[in-house]
Scaffold this active site. Structure first.
Site, PDB file in Angstrom:
ATOM      1  N   HIS A   1       3.507   5.371   0.806  1.00 33.70           N
ATOM      2  CA  HIS A   1       3.119   4.926   2.148  1.00 33.70           C
ATOM      3  C   HIS A   1       3.476   5.926   3.240  1.00 33.70           C
ATOM      4  O   HIS A   1       3.312   5.641   4.418  1.00 33.70           O
ATOM      5  CB  HIS A   1       3.770   3.580   2.486  1.00 33.70           C
ATOM      6  CG  HIS A   1       3.283   2.462   1.612  1.00 33.70           C
ATOM      7  ND1 HIS A   1       3.895   1.224   1.558  1.00 33.70           N
ATOM      8  CD2 HIS A   1       2.241   2.397   0.744  1.00 33.70           C
ATOM      9  CE1 HIS A   1       3.252   0.450   0.704  1.00 33.70           C
ATOM     10  NE2 HIS A   1       2.245   1.132   0.194  1.00 33.70           N
TER      11      HIS A   1
ATOM     12  N   ASP B   1      12.274  -2.091  -1.593  1.00 33.90           N
ATOM     13  CA  ASP B   1      11.188  -2.049  -2.572  1.00 33.90           C
ATOM     14  C   ASP B   1      10.938  -0.587  -2.920  1.00 33.90           C
ATOM     15  O   ASP B   1      10.144   0.082  -2.256  1.00 33.90           O
ATOM     16  CB  ASP B   1       9.915  -2.704  -2.016  1.00 33.90           C
ATOM     17  CG  ASP B   1       8.750  -2.606  -3.008  1.00 33.90           C
ATOM     18  OD1 ASP B   1       8.987  -2.175  -4.164  1.00 33.90           O
ATOM     19  OD2 ASP B   1       7.613  -2.961  -2.640  1.00 33.90           O
TER      20      ASP B   1
ATOM     21  N   GLU C   1       2.995   1.149   6.905  1.00 31.21           N
ATOM     22  CA  GLU C   1       3.391  -0.209   7.276  1.00 31.21           C
ATOM     23  C   GLU C   1       4.195  -0.243   8.575  1.00 31.21           C
ATOM     24  O   GLU C   1       4.877  -1.223   8.870  1.00 31.21           O
ATOM     25  CB  GLU C   1       4.155  -0.864   6.116  1.00 31.21           C
ATOM     26  CG  GLU C   1       3.266  -1.010   4.879  1.00 31.21           C
ATOM     27  CD  GLU C   1       3.869  -1.837   3.758  1.00 31.21           C
ATOM     28  OE1 GLU C   1       5.073  -2.143   3.813  1.00 31.21           O
ATOM     29  OE2 GLU C   1       3.107  -2.173   2.830  1.00 31.21           O
TER      30      GLU C   1
ATOM     31  N   LYS D   1       0.737 -11.813  -3.170  1.00 30.89           N
ATOM     32  CA  LYS D   1      -0.322 -11.130  -2.426  1.00 30.89           C
ATOM     33  C   LYS D   1      -1.655 -11.747  -2.836  1.00 30.89           C
ATOM     34  O   LYS D   1      -2.052 -11.648  -4.004  1.00 30.89           O
ATOM     35  CB  LYS D   1      -0.335  -9.649  -2.786  1.00 30.89           C
ATOM     36  CG  LYS D   1       0.890  -8.854  -2.310  1.00 30.89           C
ATOM     37  CD  LYS D   1       0.940  -7.514  -3.009  1.00 30.89           C
ATOM     38  CE  LYS D   1       1.909  -6.531  -2.387  1.00 30.89           C
ATOM     39  NZ  LYS D   1       2.177  -5.371  -3.282  1.00 30.89           N
TER      40      LYS D   1
ATOM     41  N   LYS E   1       7.068 -10.734   4.027  1.00 37.03           N
ATOM     42  CA  LYS E   1       7.218  -9.332   4.438  1.00 37.03           C
ATOM     43  C   LYS E   1       5.860  -8.893   4.954  1.00 37.03           C
ATOM     44  O   LYS E   1       4.847  -9.048   4.288  1.00 37.03           O
ATOM     45  CB  LYS E   1       7.770  -8.446   3.309  1.00 37.03           C
ATOM     46  CG  LYS E   1       6.874  -8.184   2.121  1.00 37.03           C
ATOM     47  CD  LYS E   1       7.424  -6.991   1.315  1.00 37.03           C
ATOM     48  CE  LYS E   1       6.361  -6.370   0.444  1.00 37.03           C
ATOM     49  NZ  LYS E   1       6.832  -5.214  -0.316  1.00 37.03           N
TER      50      LYS E   1
ATOM     51  N   GLU F   1      10.033   1.269   0.373  1.00 41.08           N
ATOM     52  CA  GLU F   1      10.280   0.359   1.492  1.00 41.08           C
ATOM     53  C   GLU F   1      11.762   0.059   1.701  1.00 41.08           C
ATOM     54  O   GLU F   1      12.457  -0.297   0.764  1.00 41.08           O
ATOM     55  CB  GLU F   1       9.538  -0.960   1.261  1.00 41.08           C
ATOM     56  CG  GLU F   1       8.053  -0.749   1.092  1.00 41.08           C
ATOM     57  CD  GLU F   1       7.273  -2.033   0.834  1.00 41.08           C
ATOM     58  OE1 GLU F   1       7.795  -3.124   1.086  1.00 41.08           O
ATOM     59  OE2 GLU F   1       6.129  -1.907   0.373  1.00 41.08           O
TER      60      GLU F   1
ATOM     61  N   HIS G   1       2.012  -8.995   2.926  1.00 37.97           N
ATOM     62  CA  HIS G   1       0.842  -8.232   3.352  1.00 37.97           C
ATOM     63  C   HIS G   1       0.537  -7.156   2.300  1.00 37.97           C
ATOM     64  O   HIS G   1       1.240  -7.045   1.292  1.00 37.97           O
ATOM     65  CB  HIS G   1       1.139  -7.558   4.700  1.00 37.97           C
ATOM     66  CG  HIS G   1       2.247  -6.541   4.619  1.00 37.97           C
ATOM     67  ND1 HIS G   1       2.464  -5.565   5.562  1.00 37.97           N
ATOM     68  CD2 HIS G   1       3.224  -6.349   3.685  1.00 37.97           C
ATOM     69  CE1 HIS G   1       3.496  -4.825   5.230  1.00 37.97           C
ATOM     70  NE2 HIS G   1       3.984  -5.276   4.097  1.00 37.97           N
TER      71      HIS G   1
ATOM     72  N   SER H   1      -0.087   1.164  -3.478  1.00 36.75           N
ATOM     73  CA  SER H   1       0.757   1.224  -4.674  1.00 36.75           C
ATOM     74  C   SER H   1       0.460  -0.026  -5.499  1.00 36.75           C
ATOM     75  O   SER H   1       1.279  -0.924  -5.633  1.00 36.75           O
ATOM     76  CB  SER H   1       2.230   1.297  -4.293  1.00 36.75           C
ATOM     77  OG  SER H   1       2.633   0.149  -3.600  1.00 36.75           O
TER      78      SER H   1
ATOM     79  N   GLU I   1      13.054  -5.432  -4.686  1.00 39.97           N
ATOM     80  CA  GLU I   1      11.716  -5.686  -5.240  1.00 39.97           C
ATOM     81  C   GLU I   1      11.346  -4.527  -6.159  1.00 39.97           C
ATOM     82  O   GLU I   1      11.640  -3.367  -5.838  1.00 39.97           O
ATOM     83  CB  GLU I   1      10.732  -5.790  -4.067  1.00 39.97           C
ATOM     84  CG  GLU I   1       9.280  -5.990  -4.479  1.00 39.97           C
ATOM     85  CD  GLU I   1       8.379  -6.018  -3.243  1.00 39.97           C
ATOM     86  OE1 GLU I   1       8.835  -6.475  -2.173  1.00 39.97           O
ATOM     87  OE2 GLU I   1       7.232  -5.567  -3.341  1.00 39.97           O
TER      88      GLU I   1
ATOM     89  N   ASP J   1       6.719  -7.560  -8.253  1.00 39.21           N
ATOM     90  CA  ASP J   1       5.443  -7.367  -7.541  1.00 39.21           C
ATOM     91  C   ASP J   1       4.414  -6.749  -8.493  1.00 39.21           C
ATOM     92  O   ASP J   1       3.555  -7.448  -9.051  1.00 39.21           O
ATOM     93  CB  ASP J   1       5.690  -6.487  -6.312  1.00 39.21           C
ATOM     94  CG  ASP J   1       4.416  -6.012  -5.623  1.00 39.21           C
ATOM     95  OD1 ASP J   1       3.339  -6.553  -5.926  1.00 39.21           O
ATOM     96  OD2 ASP J   1       4.475  -5.087  -4.775  1.00 39.21           O
TER      97      ASP J   1
HETATM   98  P1  PGA Z   1       0.759  -1.917  -1.458  1.00 42.22           P
HETATM   99  O1  PGA Z   1       2.332  -1.934  -1.223  1.00 42.22           O
HETATM  100  O2  PGA Z   1       0.128  -2.912  -0.585  1.00 42.22           O
HETATM  101  O3  PGA Z   1       0.400  -0.491  -1.159  1.00 42.22           O
HETATM  102  O4  PGA Z   1       0.552  -2.244  -2.924  1.00 42.22           O
HETATM  103  C1  PGA Z   1       3.077  -3.076  -0.936  1.00 42.22           C
HETATM  104  C2  PGA Z   1       4.154  -3.313  -1.956  1.00 42.22           C
HETATM  105  O5  PGA Z   1       4.342  -2.552  -2.915  1.00 42.22           O
HETATM  106  O6  PGA Z   1       4.859  -4.316  -1.829  1.00 42.22           O
HETATM  107 ZN    ZN Z   2       6.064  -4.021  -3.738  1.00 45.22          ZN
END
Ligand code: PGA
Ligand code: ZN
Length: 430
Positions: free
Chosen positions: A155, A242, A205, A339, A390, A164, A367, A42, A287, A314
């Site tokens: 996911h 999230d 995840e 990230k 996270k 999430e 991650h 995502s 998030e 994010d």
């Molecule tokens: P992604 O998801 O690693 O698939 O982008 C993680 C997130 O959205 O925090």
């Molecule tokens: Zn996110």
């Protein structure tokens, strides 16, 4: 003797079985270290470019042989002889060599692999762990983890739109005790799901990914699991969300295509969050409450909820100091997700974290949904001392590797180790 002598890249696989890069840096004195690059699903539109071969005959076009070629060719030629202890200089050189604003030529996967492998080699060269060398004054703060125990959205192959649902063990004296409580809750959640006849298979995840009645049911199930595990929701363990709504934002509306097929405006999404917060005071962090393209929605969300809970950006900030700085000026969010591969170098990642600190924003080290056994983010989280990480649920080896690394660091730090615990939570909830 601490000069970079050799760079090697290997096309390896991530946790979804997609190709990614492992980069090995060797210094002139023989010190060698490897970093492995993660990959999102995502993803934010403005993330640095993940270079894929596009050759449909290999891995459906997802191969990374071009990126491997750049590491071993152009990049190696440019950085051979460069001081491995000058991370800033190296990262600037890598950005300059790429020459695009989004690492679109050499690829953020190639560049991050090199940047991070050299960071590891530099630490090894000093005989120190990575967390002790990443920043000038490393902290000794073990982060409060957010464990993503229920996966939806992109996911998981389920009918939950929100991506999430995380549990955060805030009310414990140490990282290991907090982790234990969260893991016990994860196991209890499995029992709760099983008893209700729900599937207990897991998503990308490591969180469960059952077919549920609504986007809200995961919160109810998690609260039940916390209580049945013997903990107090809102005190021992809190909840982070999230929804990742950039994935279901269509023509100015939020479309719950996986669950009840309803459509919501930005104002209706904010109203939904407000009603949840009223009903579930255990939720303290949201998030990506809004989609990355919903700028006005983000401003409104921050105005409405920014003083009550943590609002993490994010997809909208993509760990990019320039984009983040504009977001801060616009009054968007009060925390940022970090990230490494969204921006592509260690230095720019650290710059973003510093910017968060300077502006009173929180920072959650994260991650990606596609991961490897690389544990650099555990060291990064401890070093910068922003108190949050996270890195998935309590299963799947690539997630567990990070938690296990944090346990090792906790042991290494001994009595100097501190646990962020409720300090992150209290910032918004007093
Ligand atoms: P992604 O998801 O690693 O698939 O982008 C993680 C997130 O959205 O925090
Ligand atoms: Zn996110």
């Amino acid at each position: 003797m601490s000069e970079i002598a050799k760079l090697q890249a290997l096309e390896i696989l991530d946790s979804r079985g997609n190709p990614t890069l492992a980069v090995t840096a060797t210094l002139a004195n023989g010190v060698t270290a490897t970093a492995k690059v993660p990959s999102g699903a995502s993803t934010g539109k403005r993330e640095a470019v993940e270079l894929r071969d596009g050759d449909k005959a290999r891995y459906g076009g997802k191969g990374v042989l071009k990126a491997k070629g750049y590491v071993e060719g152009e990049i190696q030629n440019a950085v051979r002889g460069f001081n491995a202890h000058d991370q800033k200089g190296l990262d600037k050189k890598l950005c300059d060599l790429d020459g695009t604003p989004n690492k679109g030529r050499l690829g953020a996967n190639a560049i991050l692999g090199v940047s991070l492998a050299v960071a590891h080699a530099a630490a090894k060269d000093k005989g120190l762990p990575l967390y002790a060398t990443l920043v000038d004054k490393p902290a000794n703060l073990l982060p409060t983890p957010g464990l993503n125990v229920l996966n939806g959205g992109k996911h998981a192959d389920s009918n939950v739109d929100f991506q999430e649902f995380m549990i955060s063990p805030v009310g414990f004296p140490s990282f290991s005790e907090g982790l234990r409580a969260a893991v016990e809750t994860f196991h209890t959640l499995k029992e709760v799901l099983h008893k209700k006849g729900y599937s207990t298979s897991v998503g990308d995840e490591g969180g469960f990914a059952p077919q549920l009645k609504s986007n809200e049911e995961p919160v109810e199930l998690i609260l039940e699991a916390i209580q049945k595990a013997g903990y107090k929701a809102g005190k021992d363990i809190v909840i982070m969300l999230d929804p990742a709504p950039s994935e279901f934002f269509e023509n100015g509306n939020y479309v719950f295509a996986k669950s009840d097929k309803s459509k919501k405006t930005s104002a209706e999404m904010i109203a939904l969050y407000k009603s949840w917060l009223k009903k579930y005071p255990e939720i303290w962090s949201l998030e990506d409450g809004m989609a990355e393209d919903d700028h006005d929605g983000w401003v409104a969300l921050t105005k409405e909820l920014g003083s009550q809970i943590q609002l993490v950006g994010d997809d909208n900030f993509v760990t990019n100091p320039e984009i983040f700085s504009k977001g801060i000026k616009d009054g968007i969010a009060n925390a940022i997700l970090i990230k490494l591969n969204q921006i592509g170098t260690v230095t720019e990642t650290l710059d973003c974290i510093q910017m968060a600190r300077d502006h009173g924003y929180g920072a959650v080290i994260s991650h990606r949904s596609g991961e490897t056994d690389d544990t650099s983010i555990a060291d990064l989280a401890v070093a910068v001392g922003m108190g949050q990480i996270k890195t998935g649920s309590a299963c799947r080896g690539e997630r567990i590797a990070k938690y296990n690394r944090l346990l090792e660091i906790e042991r290494e730090l001994g009595s100097a180790a501190k646990y962020a615990g409720a300090s992150i939570y209290k910032r918004w909830r007093g």
